[in-house]
Design a protein around this motif. Sequence first.
Motif, PDB file in Angstrom:
ATOM      1  N   GLY A   1       8.077   5.698  -2.080  1.00  0.00           N
ATOM      2  CA  GLY A   1       6.639   5.705  -1.828  1.00  0.00           C
ATOM      3  C   GLY A   1       5.847   4.765  -2.718  1.00  0.00           C
ATOM      4  O   GLY A   1       4.627   4.652  -2.550  1.00  0.00           O
ATOM      5  N   GLU A   2       6.507   4.116  -3.653  1.00  0.00           N
ATOM      6  CA  GLU A   2       5.784   3.217  -4.555  1.00  0.00           C
ATOM      7  C   GLU A   2       5.197   2.040  -3.777  1.00  0.00           C
ATOM      8  O   GLU A   2       5.836   1.471  -2.895  1.00  0.00           O
ATOM      9  CB  GLU A   2       6.716   2.720  -5.655  1.00  0.00           C
ATOM     10  CG  GLU A   2       7.089   3.810  -6.646  1.00  0.00           C
ATOM     11  CD  GLU A   2       7.930   3.305  -7.792  1.00  0.00           C
ATOM     12  OE1 GLU A   2       7.659   3.714  -8.933  1.00  0.00           O
ATOM     13  OE2 GLU A   2       8.853   2.504  -7.551  1.00  0.00           O
ATOM     14  N   GLY A   3       3.957   1.714  -4.123  1.00  0.00           N
ATOM     15  CA  GLY A   3       3.270   0.630  -3.441  1.00  0.00           C
ATOM     16  C   GLY A   3       2.542   1.063  -2.191  1.00  0.00           C
ATOM     17  O   GLY A   3       1.882   0.240  -1.541  1.00  0.00           O
ATOM     18  N   ARG A   4       2.635   2.324  -1.834  1.00  0.00           N
ATOM     19  CA  ARG A   4       1.947   2.837  -0.643  1.00  0.00           C
ATOM     20  C   ARG A   4       0.778   3.705  -1.087  1.00  0.00           C
ATOM     21  O   ARG A   4       0.881   4.464  -2.039  1.00  0.00           O
ATOM     22  CB  ARG A   4       2.909   3.633   0.237  1.00  0.00           C
ATOM     23  CG  ARG A   4       4.107   2.802   0.646  1.00  0.00           C
ATOM     24  CD  ARG A   4       4.956   3.448   1.719  1.00  0.00           C
ATOM     25  NE  ARG A   4       6.024   2.524   2.084  1.00  0.00           N
ATOM     26  CZ  ARG A   4       5.888   1.513   2.924  1.00  0.00           C
ATOM     27  NH1 ARG A   4       4.719   1.318   3.522  1.00  0.00           N
ATOM     28  NH2 ARG A   4       6.880   0.703   3.188  1.00  0.00           N
ATOM     29  N   ASP A   5      -0.338   3.579  -0.395  1.00  0.00           N
ATOM     30  CA  ASP A   5      -1.533   4.299  -0.836  1.00  0.00           C
ATOM     31  C   ASP A   5      -2.340   4.831   0.344  1.00  0.00           C
ATOM     32  O   ASP A   5      -3.566   4.880   0.299  1.00  0.00           O
ATOM     33  CB  ASP A   5      -2.401   3.409  -1.718  1.00  0.00           C
ATOM     34  CG  ASP A   5      -2.833   2.133  -1.014  1.00  0.00           C
ATOM     35  OD1 ASP A   5      -2.445   1.926   0.152  1.00  0.00           O
ATOM     36  OD2 ASP A   5      -3.574   1.348  -1.628  1.00  0.00           O
TER      37      ASP A   5
ATOM     38  N   ASN B   1       0.170  13.257  11.870  1.00  0.00           N
ATOM     39  CA  ASN B   1       0.380  12.163  10.931  1.00  0.00           C
ATOM     40  C   ASN B   1       1.388  12.609   9.876  1.00  0.00           C
ATOM     41  O   ASN B   1       2.027  13.656  10.005  1.00  0.00           O
ATOM     42  CB  ASN B   1      -0.944  11.689  10.319  1.00  0.00           C
ATOM     43  CG  ASN B   1      -1.615  12.750   9.449  1.00  0.00           C
ATOM     44  OD1 ASN B   1      -1.053  13.809   9.170  1.00  0.00           O
ATOM     45  ND2 ASN B   1      -2.836  12.459   9.015  1.00  0.00           N
ATOM     46  N   GLU B   2       1.539  11.819   8.827  1.00  0.00           N
ATOM     47  CA  GLU B   2       2.521  12.166   7.797  1.00  0.00           C
ATOM     48  C   GLU B   2       2.144  13.444   7.049  1.00  0.00           C
ATOM     49  O   GLU B   2       3.008  14.226   6.659  1.00  0.00           O
ATOM     50  CB  GLU B   2       2.681  11.013   6.813  1.00  0.00           C
ATOM     51  CG  GLU B   2       3.406   9.795   7.382  1.00  0.00           C
ATOM     52  CD  GLU B   2       2.490   8.785   8.032  1.00  0.00           C
ATOM     53  OE1 GLU B   2       2.962   7.699   8.430  1.00  0.00           O
ATOM     54  OE2 GLU B   2       1.275   9.079   8.138  1.00  0.00           O
ATOM     55  N   ARG B   3       0.843  13.674   6.838  1.00  0.00           N
ATOM     56  CA  ARG B   3       0.437  14.909   6.153  1.00  0.00           C
ATOM     57  C   ARG B   3       0.790  16.144   6.974  1.00  0.00           C
ATOM     58  O   ARG B   3       1.332  17.124   6.444  1.00  0.00           O
ATOM     59  CB  ARG B   3      -1.061  14.882   5.875  1.00  0.00           C
ATOM     60  CG  ARG B   3      -1.463  14.222   4.563  1.00  0.00           C
ATOM     61  CD  ARG B   3      -2.951  14.383   4.370  1.00  0.00           C
ATOM     62  NE  ARG B   3      -3.415  13.882   3.081  1.00  0.00           N
ATOM     63  CZ  ARG B   3      -4.535  13.187   2.909  1.00  0.00           C
ATOM     64  NH1 ARG B   3      -5.293  12.894   3.947  1.00  0.00           N
ATOM     65  NH2 ARG B   3      -4.896  12.789   1.701  1.00  0.00           N
TER      66      ARG B   3
ATOM     67  N   LEU C   1       6.936   9.261   3.560  1.00  0.00           N
ATOM     68  CA  LEU C   1       7.214   9.209   5.001  1.00  0.00           C
ATOM     69  C   LEU C   1       6.633   7.958   5.644  1.00  0.00           C
ATOM     70  O   LEU C   1       7.213   7.405   6.586  1.00  0.00           O
ATOM     71  CB  LEU C   1       6.630  10.440   5.701  1.00  0.00           C
ATOM     72  CG  LEU C   1       7.305  11.783   5.536  1.00  0.00           C
ATOM     73  CD1 LEU C   1       6.798  12.750   6.600  1.00  0.00           C
ATOM     74  CD2 LEU C   1       8.811  11.675   5.623  1.00  0.00           C
ATOM     75  N   SER C   2       5.480   7.516   5.150  1.00  0.00           N
ATOM     76  CA  SER C   2       4.831   6.363   5.779  1.00  0.00           C
ATOM     77  C   SER C   2       5.683   5.103   5.679  1.00  0.00           C
ATOM     78  O   SER C   2       5.550   4.197   6.509  1.00  0.00           O
ATOM     79  CB  SER C   2       3.452   6.123   5.148  1.00  0.00           C
ATOM     80  OG  SER C   2       3.564   5.606   3.835  1.00  0.00           O
ATOM     81  N   GLY C   3       6.561   5.048   4.688  1.00  0.00           N
ATOM     82  CA  GLY C   3       7.467   3.906   4.614  1.00  0.00           C
ATOM     83  C   GLY C   3       8.410   3.848   5.792  1.00  0.00           C
ATOM     84  O   GLY C   3       8.722   2.771   6.312  1.00  0.00           O
ATOM     85  N   CYS C   4       8.877   5.014   6.229  1.00  0.00           N
ATOM     86  CA  CYS C   4       9.733   5.051   7.414  1.00  0.00           C
ATOM     87  C   CYS C   4       8.923   4.770   8.665  1.00  0.00           C
ATOM     88  O   CYS C   4       9.375   4.054   9.568  1.00  0.00           O
ATOM     89  CB  CYS C   4      10.426   6.411   7.509  1.00  0.00           C
ATOM     90  SG  CYS C   4      11.497   6.603   8.956  1.00  0.00           S
TER      91      CYS C   4
ATOM     92  N   THR D   1       1.956  12.376  -2.053  1.00  0.00           N
ATOM     93  CA  THR D   1       3.027  11.428  -2.353  1.00  0.00           C
ATOM     94  C   THR D   1       4.153  11.558  -1.334  1.00  0.00           C
ATOM     95  O   THR D   1       4.718  10.549  -0.884  1.00  0.00           O
ATOM     96  CB  THR D   1       3.561  11.642  -3.772  1.00  0.00           C
ATOM     97  OG1 THR D   1       2.483  11.599  -4.701  1.00  0.00           O
ATOM     98  CG2 THR D   1       4.586  10.583  -4.152  1.00  0.00           C
ATOM     99  N   LEU D   2       4.477  12.770  -0.951  1.00  0.00           N
ATOM    100  CA  LEU D   2       5.483  12.969   0.099  1.00  0.00           C
ATOM    101  C   LEU D   2       5.034  12.331   1.404  1.00  0.00           C
ATOM    102  O   LEU D   2       5.846  11.725   2.127  1.00  0.00           O
ATOM    103  CB  LEU D   2       5.743  14.459   0.288  1.00  0.00           C
ATOM    104  CG  LEU D   2       6.609  15.135  -0.772  1.00  0.00           C
ATOM    105  CD1 LEU D   2       6.449  16.646  -0.726  1.00  0.00           C
ATOM    106  CD2 LEU D   2       8.080  14.747  -0.588  1.00  0.00           C
TER     107      LEU D   2
END
Length: 670
Positions: free
Chosen positions: A257-261, A137-139, A208-211, A203-204
Amino acid sequence: MRLRRAVLLTAVLAGLTVGASTPPEFTGASPTGHGVVKQQGVVRSGDRPIAAAEVTLLQAGDRPGAGARPLARTRSDAHGRFTLSYRAPGSPDTVLYLTADSGPSGHPHSRTGDRVRPVRLVAMIGTGRRQGKVVLNERTTVAAGFSMAQFTQGGEVAGRRPGLQNAAAVSHNLADIGDGSAAEVLTSAPNGHQTSTLRAFNTLADILSGCTAGETCESLFALAGRPGSPAPRETFQAVADIARLPGNHPAELFALGEGRDSYRPRLAEAPDAWTIALRYVGNGHELDGPGNVAFDAEGTAWIVNNYTFDADPRRSACGSRILSRLTPTGQDVPGAPYRGGGLYGVGFGATIDPKGQVWATNFGFQGTGCPLDASLLYRSVSQFTPGGRPLSPPQGWRFGDIVQPQGAASDREGNIWIANCGGRSVTRIPHGDAVRARNIAPGGDSLVKPFGVTVDTRGRAWVTGNGSDSVTLLSPQGAPLRSITGGGIKRPMGVASDTLGNVWVANGGAVVAPCEGTTPAMVAEAVEDIVTRHVDASVTLVRPDGTTPAQPFVNDGLFLPWGIAVDGDDTVWVANFGGHRLANLCGARVSACPPGLRTGDPISPAGTGYTSDGLERNTAVQIDPSGNVWLANNWRTIPLQTNPGGHEMVVFVGLAAPVRTPLLGPPRPL
């Protein structure tokens, strides 16, 4: 035409069936006969499975540029699950990792011409077989990208041992590949909620989750790209590029990353730079005033301490009698810490010779109220085998008129050089034979309060004189050659050499070395009111012929500079006794710096350096074979002189060009 299509279809199927297809169960890694291993896992973005991702198990290359070797390949099913079967490599040092390539939102059909899929999630398995399923995953991708930053090029992982293997292990300090969560080392004390590193890491992952969702890939790649280099084309390389130059567009990346949680907790505002700094404490009750660190050939960290451990700074602490040794991931090596050999209150002196023997200089540090007479204990050096057995006697080696020794260095011939802070001299131990040690005193006031020592490309020793605002040059045999002043040299502390024959001097400015009548309490008083960068805080370049530029290098990343190190790219790293920051300067090999920078220019943010709330008052900085930057939290920010020691080593993951260890003069690229 039919023949061409048939050939193309056969090639595609062959590429997808290197490994087995995905059954619904997870049974972990298990032998299936004839050395074949089964590995199962799942691909996710946050809690959402990613279907139809192309999952590949790769064997990392064993040297730079070697490229990674695919061992198995398949696709994830509708639930993101996969199973791979592969033949286990024969070498126990082989590093394995998994990649999952897909288009945005998990759609596989995003390849256009030679355009690669922009989403690449990665999990570092490391050496040995993985028991249990693996989550990508992104982490896990951020963990892999930072830990492998110095071993990743074009999205593939390759590098030499032990740096590559150690870096893979460090990735597991950041992410748990078994469930995709943040790892225990990252989430628990002295990390966790005690520093902002966990929030930066999450946060990093959100960035990535936005992409992964197909919304921010183009912006991410444009912002993550290193100046002068091609922009990354997928998420794993983007993370590695961010890790290598973390001060590049930090606010703009944060905005992605703003707006992603998906991942919590996270940062509330943009950092100065996207660094990942972990704190290591060994067994939790050994580090107290760590003064310096030296790495052996396997990359384990030998750490010297000022004080006997006590968590309460109000209780008087005597000098430390232990030598700590941590694995690259921050745990005690079995059998460590070590005792004996005359150890007492070691300060800045730790070095390892070509035989792997460890040398520690006994300065005699102790807190106020300790009943022992330090003057009886600060006249020796301790020597240990590579396994931690003391070779020096119970009182240490006392030949060569050692007095309040601080810095120490070994050269490639095994000669040990010791700066006698309280003796206006240097002790040279030829080929590590302590009984043949001799004292070298230039005489007069040319070398007062010798503190740091390094060896250059010619085998010459350079010694800082904190009390004489000078650097003394000695021949390989120890003959004084000249004293260098000017160029901004002011209260010099640490000194380091580069591969071009230059030496770099950390000018403490207001830092007075605590020897020859100066006590640690006086040092504390001198620096306690300094809340902004002192005007004399700087770094001086000394050329091989002893000349210096007219002015030293100055920026706000320098705040009571103390330790200094040069990495495998000849860039310069500075530890600061104030300001909670690490500075990185462009070295004399300008081609290794970002475009447009000149020698001495800051690579780290000029206004802050690389800050971290995990830092306190730092003395040493050293680079390990994985490119991690280690700093010693030597004193607390507000030090009580009964026991002023800090209790952690702080490790910036993947930030520097790796070096071969042990360090024997100038850095040798891994």
